[in-house]
Design a protein around this motif. Sequence first.
Motif, PDB file in Angstrom:
ATOM      1  N   PHE A  24     -28.358  30.048  -8.112  1.00  0.00           N
ATOM      2  CA  PHE A  24     -27.962  29.835  -6.722  1.00  0.00           C
ATOM      3  C   PHE A  24     -26.990  30.946  -6.297  1.00  0.00           C
ATOM      4  O   PHE A  24     -26.698  31.127  -5.137  1.00  0.00           O
ATOM      5  N   GLU A  25     -26.516  31.696  -7.293  1.00  0.00           N
ATOM      6  CA  GLU A  25     -25.644  32.828  -7.054  1.00  0.00           C
ATOM      7  C   GLU A  25     -26.329  34.080  -7.586  1.00  0.00           C
ATOM      8  O   GLU A  25     -27.209  34.019  -8.434  1.00  0.00           O
ATOM      9  N   VAL A  43     -22.693  34.423  -3.330  1.00  0.00           N
ATOM     10  CA  VAL A  43     -23.339  33.129  -3.215  1.00  0.00           C
ATOM     11  C   VAL A  43     -23.297  32.693  -1.762  1.00  0.00           C
ATOM     12  O   VAL A  43     -22.281  32.857  -1.075  1.00  0.00           O
ATOM     13  N   LEU A  45     -22.849  29.815   0.576  1.00  0.00           N
ATOM     14  CA  LEU A  45     -22.234  28.507   0.415  1.00  0.00           C
ATOM     15  C   LEU A  45     -22.751  27.482   1.411  1.00  0.00           C
ATOM     16  O   LEU A  45     -22.828  26.301   1.114  1.00  0.00           O
ATOM     17  N   ARG A  46     -23.063  27.936   2.587  1.00  0.00           N
ATOM     18  CA  ARG A  46     -23.643  27.091   3.630  1.00  0.00           C
ATOM     19  C   ARG A  46     -24.284  28.007   4.660  1.00  0.00           C
ATOM     20  O   ARG A  46     -24.114  29.219   4.593  1.00  0.00           O
ATOM     21  N   THR A  50     -21.295  33.319   3.487  1.00  0.00           N
ATOM     22  CA  THR A  50     -21.557  33.876   2.165  1.00  0.00           C
ATOM     23  C   THR A  50     -20.253  34.398   1.566  1.00  0.00           C
ATOM     24  O   THR A  50     -19.473  35.074   2.249  1.00  0.00           O
ATOM     25  N   LYS A 189     -19.543  23.906  -8.774  1.00  0.00           N
ATOM     26  CA  LYS A 189     -18.999  25.232  -8.487  1.00  0.00           C
ATOM     27  C   LYS A 189     -19.211  25.589  -7.029  1.00  0.00           C
ATOM     28  O   LYS A 189     -18.298  26.068  -6.352  1.00  0.00           O
ATOM     29  N   ARG A 190     -20.400  25.326  -6.543  1.00  0.00           N
ATOM     30  CA  ARG A 190     -20.712  25.654  -5.153  1.00  0.00           C
ATOM     31  C   ARG A 190     -19.843  24.849  -4.188  1.00  0.00           C
ATOM     32  O   ARG A 190     -19.321  25.391  -3.205  1.00  0.00           O
ATOM     33  N   GLU A 194     -16.963  26.454  -1.730  1.00  0.00           N
ATOM     34  CA  GLU A 194     -17.055  26.246  -0.283  1.00  0.00           C
ATOM     35  C   GLU A 194     -15.733  25.695   0.256  1.00  0.00           C
ATOM     36  O   GLU A 194     -15.241  26.139   1.301  1.00  0.00           O
TER      37      GLU A 194
END
Length: 333
Positions: A24-25, A43, A45-46, A50, A189-190, A194
């Motif tokens: 995802f990263e 990454v 994030l939403r 980024t 982590k994500r 965020e």
Amino acid sequence: MTIILTDTSWNELWQKTSDRSKDFETSDRGKIPNVCNTYDWQVELRSGLTLSIHEVELTEDIVWTRDRWDDSQFGLSFFLSGKVRIERYSLTDETDESVGKYYSECNCNFKETEWWKAGEKFSRIYLKIEPQQFFQSFGEQELEQIPIYLRQAVIGDRVQPYYQQREITQQMWMVLSNILKCPYQGLMKRMYLESQTMELIAFHFQQCQEQDIGDRHFPTKNLSDIDRIYQAKEILLKNLESPPCLIDLARQVGLNEFKLKRGFRKVFGTSAFKYLHDYRLEQARQLLALGDMNVEEVALKIGFDSRSYFASSFRKKFGLNPKQYFQHCQKSL
């Protein structure tokens, strides 16, 4: 030895040496022989937000000309180590980007030149914000509380060039440290990153609001005055050959001379006619590179009546006089 780079030549070198991993990263690590060791991680994030971390350690001095920007890219860049000298043509004078500072920006297709010194390790955390996506769930009253350069992009879909540098606060340093030392993996982590990134943005907005309140001489919350400053810029750029004097320009946009001078410097980081001067020279550089006009024709096209003044100004900014630059571009074709 100083190495001259463009975005194209950098990408060609990078593609040959990078070692990319992606989940995802995304992370890229590479070593470009006789140039640098570099690491990039990012990454999303939403939607519209980024987070990325960039690290570069140079083995040679570099002069890097950058001209490939995303029209809609806004960002916050936090400098953790190293120093780079940068000039954003037609937007700011030369500035130092160094540890302990951060900037907010809208690139808006402005070209820039960066000077990097060998032996330094440069690292930063960068937040890329795409306003239309990031603020889509915000209500009208909430949007009134965000900085004017972002609000214009959200409400009116207007993207204007912008750059402002500030000091990293103690609160920001704590959040930046949390990002670098994130203890989680995967989904946690994500989510953690965020939350930390949103806190950084909130601290930035708080600084903007405090500056608005503290600056009584220039009401940055007054959208009408901001619009007039941008209108003044457009008038200058549309009249390169014969721009109005400052008094006439102020009259045309409905501001007094003092307010225009102070407002222009606050919005664009330089005076109105330094902005115009740099814009003219950048236009001259592009026209000479195309090769359709000679030096005298280019000078007249962009509003320089004196060829000698044009030549000295061009040489001071780009290191070559216009004729030398023209001949260099023709040989490269």
